[in-house]
Structures are given as C-alpha cells and as structure tokens.
Design an enzyme around this catalytic site. Structure first.
Site, short mmCIF file in Angstrom:
data_model
loop_
_atom_site.label_atom_id
_atom_site.label_comp_id
_atom_site.label_asym_id
_atom_site.label_seq_id
_atom_site.Cartn_x
_atom_site.Cartn_y
_atom_site.Cartn_z
NE ARG A 122 -4.19 -1.65 0.86
CZ ARG A 122 -5.50 -1.65 1.50
NH1 ARG A 122 -5.68 -1.12 2.63
NH2 ARG A 122 -6.27 -1.88 0.43
CD GLN A 127 -2.47 5.91 -3.79
OE1 GLN A 127 -2.61 6.70 -4.79
NE2 GLN A 127 -2.17 6.27 -2.65
CG ASP A 130 -4.40 -1.57 -3.64
OD1 ASP A 130 -4.85 -2.66 -3.43
OD2 ASP A 130 -4.22 -0.74 -2.61
CB SER A 133 -7.73 0.18 -3.32
OG SER A 133 -6.79 0.33 -2.16
CE1 TYR A 226 -5.66 -3.83 4.86
CE2 TYR A 226 -3.19 -4.23 4.74
CZ TYR A 226 -4.39 -4.20 4.04
OH TYR A 226 -4.45 -4.72 2.64
#
Lengths: 375, 375
Positions: A122, A127, A130, A133, A226
């Site tokens: 992450r 990104q 990802d 996500s 997280y």
C-alpha cells in the site's frame, strides 16, 4: 518477439469478473503483449469475441495456457491450469496463500513466478495497481445498495403531503476504501451517516464525506494502512461507546477486514439483540468470518430484530465496472515487467518483491515475514 | 358512543403493508375511534401487539369485522370479510373495481359504503389523503435501488487510482410522483439523469431535480393530472426522438401508468434490441401490462442486451414506511367522516363523492362517469 498473455475464464461459482477488458488491450499490445482469451470468458460481462479485437480466442484451456508467458485471472486458478503452464511463466491473480496450500505447493513445484494481487504493498507508486482498493470501493457502494434493498424503510428523507419519512441512520464501521465509499454513497442518498474506525486519522475523512465520527478514545493505528488488533480491554471500551451508535442505526455496514486473518468482531450478539426492529447489517468482512458475532458468511439471516447480509463476493455484483478496474490494475502491474516486447521480472522492485509469492521453485513471501524477502 | 374501526391482516401474496401504524392511533382515538386489529397483522412490519397500545387484537376475523363501523385494509378484502360486515358499514381500501366485479357486486348487495382509495381526486384538499401519491413516491425511490442492483455497473462516477468509472445514464419515462422521486434519487446517487413525459409542464420539475428533459414536440396534457392517450402518429414521433435517449441509457425507469387502463407502450421491442449491452429497465407500470413491449409483469426477464424488471407491488418492499404513509392517508380521509365520536358520511363532500364506489346498495362511481355522481 512478443509476450504471450493468456486470460482465463473464471470458473469459481459466483465469480462474474474477468481479468481483461477491451479498454486495456491496446495499451498491453504497445508494450509487446499478444493477448489470448479463453472461449466464453467474456460471457458474464455480456461481451462477445467481437468486443476483443486482436485477441485470439482459444477454446482449449491447456492449449491457451501452454504457450503463455503470463496467465491472468481473478480467482486462484485450478491446479490443472498450473500444471499446463510452462516453467518460469508468470501468474497474476488473487491467491490468499493460507487458504490454498496445494496450489502454492504446485506453483513452487512448477517453478511459476506468481504475483498474489492481494499482497500488493500500500504505497503510492502501487496505487494504480491496487486491486484490493479498486474492488473495495465498488464493494462499499454495493453494500449501501444491498442495505437499502434489505430495509423496509427509505434512506433519504422523503416528504409527502401526509408527512415526512426518513432519513435513516447509517453507521459504517471500518473506514478503509470500502467504508469511505459506503459513507459517501449513503450520504449522497440522503441518509444521516456516522463513521467509525479505530484509526483516529480517519475522522477527517469521515467528516469530509458529510458524516459524523464515533470517538471511542482508542487509537489502533497499525502497519501498512491496516488497523492493528485490539486488546480485550480496548475492545470492551470501544464496544461500550459503540453500543449506543449500533442501537440507533437503521443500517450498519461493517468493513473491518484484515487480509488473511479472521475479521475482528465489532458487533456482539448482545448488541444485535438490542438493535432497532427492522434494522439491517451488511457485513463486508464475511470472507474472514465477519465483523458481527451473528454473521453467517455467504448467508442472509434474520437474528432477533435484525437482518444480517453477509455476501462473499460483492465486487462481482458489479462485474462490468469491477472488471474494468481489475484489468486496469493488472495492466499497470504488467507495465513493471513488460519492456520493449520482453518480459523482465525484476524482484528488486519493491512492488514486485512485496507481492511475489513463488519464484523459481521457491516460496518468496512467507506469511510470517513482515518485510519482503528481497529488497 | 364510539366508532369501531377494524384493521385487517393482509392476506394477498407479497403484501407486507398494513393499514394501521402506531403513529396514527392517538389521532384517530381523539376523533372517537375504537381500534381493533386482526391478530398477526403487524408481523410483516416486525411489530407486536405491544406496539399498538389501546388497540384490541382479535384473532377471529369474522368477529373483528362484525361489529366494525369502518374496515380498513390495503388490498381488496376477501369476500368473506364483506359477508361478515354489517350493512351500512364503511370499507376503505384499494379496490380497482374493474378487476373485482364479484367484490363490487357483493359490496352493493351487502349495502357497504366503500371508498376506493385509488379513486381519490387529485385536488389540493385531498393531497394528504392521496395514497396513490405517497406510495408512488416510495416506488420511485425503490425503482432506482432495484435498477442499481440489476446493473453490473455503478450509478455515480467513482474515481480510483486506476481510473474513473461511471457515471451511468438514467432515463426516467413518466414524470408523475414516482418518476420525479426516481429522478431525484438517481441524481442524488450521482447518475446523469434525463426525464421524459408527454406533459411539457413536467420539464421544469425535471430541471429542478438536476435532470435534463427530452423534448419530443408532443403535448399530451390530460385530465386529472394524468397524461392523455396519444394518437398513433404522435406515438411514432415521440418514439423516434426517444430512441436515441433509450439507446444511450444504462438504466431506464418507466412509470407511465394510467389507473384502471392498460399502460401505454413507450419502449418497443426494436428499441430494446438496440439498447446498450447490460442495460436495465425497471418497469413500474407492470400492473397495467407495462410500458415496454417486452415487459412480463411480475417477472425479471433477459431480453437481448437488456434485463427488464417488472415488479408488481413495489411499495410493499418498503413496507414500514409505506404503511406509515398509507395509514396516515387513511386517517386523514377518516377525518372527513369522524366528528364528535360519530361517523358521518357526507357524499356531497367532493373528496368522498369522487372515491365512493358503493353506497346503500348502489354502485356510485361507475367507470364510464368522468364526474362524480353526486356533487
């Protein structure tokens, strides 16, 4: 020279997504890819072979895979696929290695270089790759739709000549990507929204989406974006503050999933028993057992005054958009490996080193290791 | 002296609404009502007898009805109910007389004063009693939720690091109460919304809800707030302009119902065949056969590229809120008849005269009569 990329038809029950969409074809071809698609793979998206120009459609799965330098799919592939792949080929897919020991063993034995998409770090640079996500954002939206359909009341305030009904109160627990999208969607629809997360920095994000924020006085910021696991004492403190909010809600959406671990229990049976008559819980963490004591993963259950929905593959409900984003995520990840028509796997790259699961006959990314093996 | 009001448990398949909710009890009692509820009637709302204080719960339906001065229900009652009612008693319910010839005959024979709630005049004074409107507003909201669940794509624009998906294009055909609520809901969710109605004065309303408006050049303003039937030539002109909009839509919601008449066909099979792959039609006019040639009332069907949803009792999906509004509508209508603990049916009142269906052994509101018999 070209890099042969094979895309599998998904065979897991209820999986409607696909790892390739028309929109990413030309980009991949510019990098030197030749694309091959399993026959019938696009049916779930309502697409036909004509929608995939310059992609060769192959009916025989073993034949499709045998010449592939890269195999793409959504769900962990069948063992027969791995057996048919050539040694040294690349596989990109969700794997969740802990649940797939036989598959992982075979990937090692067959010397497959496997990137587990759920292991993507992450970090900013990753990104655009990802998939956790991108799929979570869709799940957050769908959770509100599921909740709205499960409720026998409206989310917005609706004014009629006979009086006003609504708005409903929506509590979202766990403000990662899915939770924030759920807050945004419920707010758009006109519900009164309240967000909760153990990480206090999510407060600002909740407020920016028109929600209020539950302040429990416990900070549970963890590694890698997280939440960390809470102590029993902390859990009790949180539960007490939350009880009032839980019991004032018409709709609760829980999203507190920790990849590869059991989902933390945020709602107890006692809290459910005290909820409003007719309220609905949508538990997006059902895959890890759920955030609610009463969740039955994969089922819709009636528990006392409440209906609990615990769907297991929510992004697949939005298969078209979910496939678009997933395929784009994979294409971006492939962009790290495809250069001048050649496939180069550079495991010193921090993204690749974080999500490589098996390579050259070895398990690379053991569950116990917090940091990647290479790098 | 008191006026005994009996409220029936609904027995029609799929009907979860109830003609009484706790919120209207005290108001009716102040007017002189004594309330009686059939045992088990509130179960669909998740309510128990304890939620209805000062209401006597009676298990035997014939006994419940025998002493009632007024009987309230949602769906047309069973013949046994009418047979058990005392002559001269009042029944308030949806009836749709054309579909219930046996019931109407019995109401006349038993000398029941029956008010058909769907016959309520669309005048300002009757708005607070207008159940068609209140239930239509809820249906419009639910249509968007149903459509969103039927689509494999999102309604709003959703931005992720891998790119943007959405927004979807939503076309709402028929801008009465249901259509306007559907436009408002889809707009809130972030969809691009387009409204269409044959009555040009709905244009302003659509624009005020953030939608654009389809201008077909045909004015079909009719009596009583409903659209008039169009000529074949007008229909062809409208269809041509609409085809482009229909085929650009991801979700179409049709609401053009004319009470007691077949629904006009707004979407032909040819138009459906040319729609976007994966698009969804929610046909709220399914009760009258639907606004789409391909609609199968009560079913969800896949027709070429499109999924058509044609639910028959959408307000019942939101049974709690729908019951609140319906019960309030009925209580307001009863307010015209309950004075000083006495029930007085004044058929010179323009509201009562418009919706009275049978009275004192006569059919009062024959389908052929445009104007009420009295007044």
């Amino acid at each position: 020279m070209y890099v042969n990329i094979a895309v599998l038809k998904e065979t897991t029950l209820g999986e409607r997504r696909l790892a390739l969409v028309p929109g990413v074809i030309s980009g991949l071809m510019k990098l030197g890819a030749r694309l091959h698609l399993e026959a019938g793979a696009a049916e779930n998206l309502g697409l036909s072979e004509a929608d995939f120009p310059e992609v060769s459609v192959i009916a025989d799965r073993a034949e499709l895979v045998a010449d592939a330098d890269v195999v793409l799919c959504v769900q962990p592939p069948a063992l027969a696929v791995v057996n048919a792949m050539k040694p040294g080929a690349v596989l990109i897919s969700y794997i969740y290695a802990d649940a797939e020991p036989t598959l992982v063993k075979l990937l090692i034995a067959r010397r497959i270089t496997c990137f587990a998409i759920e292991k993507l770090p992450r970090i900013t640079r990753a990104q655009s790759m990802d998939a956790l996500s991108s799929q979570a954002a869709l799940a957050g939206y769908s959770a509100v739709m599921l909740g709205a359909m499960g409720l026998a009341r409206v989310l917005p305030k609706v004014t009629t000549a006979a009086g006003t009904i609504g708005p409903s109160h929506v509590l979202v627990m766990g403000l990662g990507v899915a939770g924030l999208e759920a807050l945004a969607t419920a707010h758009r629809l006109g519900a009164v929204t309240i967000g909760y997360d153990v990480r206090p920095e999510t407060r600002e994000q909740a407020l920016s989406l028109g929600a209020t924020f539950v302040d429990t006085g416990v900070d549970a910021t963890g590694k890698g974006g997280y939440a960390r696991a809470l102590s029993a004492e902390e859990q009790a403190k949180v539960a007490k503050v939350l009880t009032t909010h839980i019991q004032a809600a018409d709709l609760i959406i829980t999203t507190a999933a920790i990849p590869g671990k059991p989902s933390p229990k945020l709602i107890s049976s006692a809290q459910v028993a005290g909820m409003k008559q007719g309220a609905v819980i949508v538990d997006l963490a059902a895959g890890g057992g759920g955030n609610c004591d009463d969740t039955v993963p994969g089922e819709t259950t009636r528990v006392g005054p409440v209906t609990i929905l615990a769907p297991l593959n929510v992004p697949s409900m939005l298969a078209e958009d979910a496939s678009k984003l997933y395929a784009k995520n994979l294409a971006n990840l492939l962009g790290l490996m495809l250069h001048d028509n050649i496939l180069t796997v550079d495991l010193t790259d921090e993204i690749l080193s974080a999500c490589v699961l098996t390579h050259d006959g070895e398990r690379m990314n053991a569950p116990a290791l917090a940091a990647p093996k290479t790098a």
